[in-house]
Design a protein around this motif. Structure first.
Motif, PDB file in Angstrom:
ATOM      1  N   ASP A   1       0.875  -1.166   0.000  1.00  0.00           N
ATOM      2  CA  ASP A   1       0.000   0.000   0.000  1.00  0.00           C
ATOM      3  C   ASP A   1       0.913   1.217   0.000  1.00  0.00           C
ATOM      4  N   ARG A   2       1.417   1.536  -1.199  1.00  0.00           N
ATOM      5  CA  ARG A   2       2.431   2.582  -1.318  1.00  0.00           C
ATOM      6  C   ARG A   2       1.903   3.957  -0.932  1.00  0.00           C
ATOM      7  N   GLU A   3       0.632   4.214  -1.212  1.00  0.00           N
ATOM      8  CA  GLU A   3       0.076   5.530  -0.885  1.00  0.00           C
ATOM      9  C   GLU A   3       0.092   5.776   0.626  1.00  0.00           C
ATOM     10  N   LYS A   4      -0.388   4.821   1.405  1.00  0.00           N
ATOM     11  CA  LYS A   4      -0.367   4.977   2.862  1.00  0.00           C
ATOM     12  C   LYS A   4       1.064   5.018   3.385  1.00  0.00           C
ATOM     13  N   SER A   5       1.936   4.229   2.779  1.00  0.00           N
ATOM     14  CA  SER A   5       3.334   4.227   3.182  1.00  0.00           C
ATOM     15  C   SER A   5       3.950   5.613   3.010  1.00  0.00           C
ATOM     16  N   VAL A   6       3.731   6.209   1.851  1.00  0.00           N
ATOM     17  CA  VAL A   6       4.291   7.536   1.586  1.00  0.00           C
ATOM     18  C   VAL A   6       3.686   8.571   2.533  1.00  0.00           C
ATOM     19  N   GLN A   7       2.392   8.475   2.782  1.00  0.00           N
ATOM     20  CA  GLN A   7       1.754   9.427   3.695  1.00  0.00           C
ATOM     21  C   GLN A   7       2.383   9.359   5.092  1.00  0.00           C
ATOM     22  N   CYS A   8       2.647   8.153   5.568  1.00  0.00           N
ATOM     23  CA  CYS A   8       3.289   7.999   6.882  1.00  0.00           C
ATOM     24  C   CYS A   8       4.717   8.533   6.861  1.00  0.00           C
ATOM     25  N   LYS A   9       5.432   8.311   5.760  1.00  0.00           N
ATOM     26  CA  LYS A   9       6.806   8.823   5.647  1.00  0.00           C
ATOM     27  C   LYS A   9       6.821  10.342   5.646  1.00  0.00           C
ATOM     28  N   ILE A  10       5.816  10.952   5.036  1.00  0.00           N
ATOM     29  CA  ILE A  10       5.738  12.417   5.011  1.00  0.00           C
ATOM     30  C   ILE A  10       5.632  12.953   6.438  1.00  0.00           C
ATOM     31  N   VAL A  11       4.754  12.363   7.229  1.00  0.00           N
ATOM     32  CA  VAL A  11       4.597  12.823   8.622  1.00  0.00           C
ATOM     33  C   VAL A  11       5.894  12.584   9.392  1.00  0.00           C
TER      34      VAL A  11
ATOM     35  N   LEU B   1       8.340  15.411  11.152  1.00  0.00           N
ATOM     36  CA  LEU B   1       8.699  15.401  12.570  1.00  0.00           C
ATOM     37  C   LEU B   1      10.211  15.481  12.800  1.00  0.00           C
ATOM     38  N   MET B   2      10.991  15.144  11.781  1.00  0.00           N
ATOM     39  CA  MET B   2      12.456  15.217  11.900  1.00  0.00           C
ATOM     40  C   MET B   2      12.933  16.661  11.999  1.00  0.00           C
ATOM     41  N   GLY B   3      12.185  17.574  11.423  1.00  0.00           N
ATOM     42  CA  GLY B   3      12.615  18.968  11.387  1.00  0.00           C
ATOM     43  C   GLY B   3      13.328  19.281  10.089  1.00  0.00           C
ATOM     44  N   SER B   4      13.528  20.544   9.845  1.00  0.00           N
ATOM     45  CA  SER B   4      14.055  20.978   8.547  1.00  0.00           C
ATOM     46  C   SER B   4      15.496  20.553   8.309  1.00  0.00           C
ATOM     47  N   THR B   5      16.320  20.501   9.328  1.00  0.00           N
ATOM     48  CA  THR B   5      17.725  20.147   9.102  1.00  0.00           C
ATOM     49  C   THR B   5      17.917  18.661   8.878  1.00  0.00           C
ATOM     50  N   GLU B   6      17.348  17.859   9.729  1.00  0.00           N
ATOM     51  CA  GLU B   6      17.534  16.410   9.620  1.00  0.00           C
ATOM     52  C   GLU B   6      16.788  15.820   8.427  1.00  0.00           C
ATOM     53  N   GLY B   7      15.589  16.292   8.147  1.00  0.00           N
ATOM     54  CA  GLY B   7      14.759  15.688   7.122  1.00  0.00           C
ATOM     55  C   GLY B   7      14.936  16.239   5.720  1.00  0.00           C
ATOM     56  N   ALA B   8      15.807  17.249   5.561  1.00  0.00           N
ATOM     57  CA  ALA B   8      15.934  17.918   4.270  1.00  0.00           C
ATOM     58  C   ALA B   8      16.248  16.959   3.127  1.00  0.00           C
ATOM     59  N   ALA B   9      17.151  16.037   3.340  1.00  0.00           N
ATOM     60  CA  ALA B   9      17.548  15.114   2.269  1.00  0.00           C
ATOM     61  C   ALA B   9      16.424  14.165   1.881  1.00  0.00           C
ATOM     62  N   ASP B  10      15.525  13.864   2.811  1.00  0.00           N
ATOM     63  CA  ASP B  10      14.444  12.918   2.537  1.00  0.00           C
ATOM     64  C   ASP B  10      13.317  13.508   1.705  1.00  0.00           C
ATOM     65  N   TRP B  11      13.173  14.841   1.692  1.00  0.00           N
ATOM     66  CA  TRP B  11      12.039  15.446   0.988  1.00  0.00           C
ATOM     67  C   TRP B  11      12.080  15.197  -0.520  1.00  0.00           C
ATOM     68  N   ALA B  12      13.256  15.236  -1.116  1.00  0.00           N
ATOM     69  CA  ALA B  12      13.355  14.986  -2.563  1.00  0.00           C
ATOM     70  C   ALA B  12      12.925  13.557  -2.886  1.00  0.00           C
ATOM     71  N   ASP B  13      13.377  12.606  -2.076  1.00  0.00           N
ATOM     72  CA  ASP B  13      12.967  11.216  -2.279  1.00  0.00           C
ATOM     73  C   ASP B  13      11.459  11.064  -2.127  1.00  0.00           C
ATOM     74  N   LEU B  14      10.903  11.725  -1.131  1.00  0.00           N
ATOM     75  CA  LEU B  14       9.455  11.651  -0.917  1.00  0.00           C
ATOM     76  C   LEU B  14       8.692  12.268  -2.078  1.00  0.00           C
ATOM     77  N   GLY B  15       9.226  13.335  -2.644  1.00  0.00           N
ATOM     78  CA  GLY B  15       8.586  13.942  -3.814  1.00  0.00           C
ATOM     79  C   GLY B  15       8.500  12.958  -4.968  1.00  0.00           C
TER      80      GLY B  15
ATOM     81  N   GLU C   1       8.550   9.669  -4.702  1.00  0.00           N
ATOM     82  CA  GLU C   1       7.601   8.621  -4.314  1.00  0.00           C
ATOM     83  C   GLU C   1       6.157   9.102  -4.477  1.00  0.00           C
ATOM     84  N   CYS C   2       5.914  10.359  -4.121  1.00  0.00           N
ATOM     85  CA  CYS C   2       4.561  10.916  -4.269  1.00  0.00           C
ATOM     86  C   CYS C   2       4.117  10.897  -5.727  1.00  0.00           C
ATOM     87  N   ARG C   3       5.023  11.227  -6.618  1.00  0.00           N
ATOM     88  CA  ARG C   3       4.681  11.184  -8.053  1.00  0.00           C
ATOM     89  C   ARG C   3       4.327   9.758  -8.482  1.00  0.00           C
ATOM     90  N   CYS C   4       5.061   8.794  -7.972  1.00  0.00           N
ATOM     91  CA  CYS C   4       4.838   7.393  -8.354  1.00  0.00           C
ATOM     92  C   CYS C   4       3.466   6.888  -7.926  1.00  0.00           C
TER      93      CYS C   4
END
Length: 107
Positions: A56-66, A70-84, A86-89
């Motif tokens: 269930d990739r949609e729910k998985s991505v939604q949970c990863k977004i949250v 929660l990581m904050g802007s410094t820690e989570g910055a690298a993950d946002w591009a990957d999530l983008g 995944e969201c397109r997929c």
């Protein structure tokens, strides 16, 4: 902030259920943890992993977004591009088509 004893107990039960392959029980327990204390990042990530394993990739991505939020802007910055990506997929990120010349002139 330290999780409450109830949350710690639920986290232990949820983790055990997941480790034993009881995905539905783990989902219910992690969801209860999130209902009580929604800022526990590991709950969101583990829930994302479970949904990914259930394909269930949609729910998985939604949970990863949250979780990433929660990581904050410094820690989570690298993950946002990957999530983008995944969201397109999974069609969670709808990119409008480029404007043609007539549309640009009207805008």
């Amino acid at each position: 902030m330290e999780p409450s004893p109830e949350v710690k107990r639920l986290l232990g039960q949820a983790t055990t259920a997941y480790a034993e392959g009881s995905h539905q029980e783990a989902i219910e327990l992690f969801s209860e943890v999130i209902r009580i204390d929604p800022v526990i990042q590991s709950s969101w990530y583990t829930l994302a992993t479970i949904y990914e394993e259930l394909e269930d990739r949609e729910k998985s991505v939604q949970c990863k977004i949250v979780a990433t939020h929660l990581m904050g802007s410094t820690e989570g910055a690298a993950d946002w591009a990957d999530l983008g990506r995944e969201c397109r997929c999974v069609d969670l990120l709808l990119v409008p088509p480029p404007l043609d010349r007539a549309d640009r002139e009207r805008a």
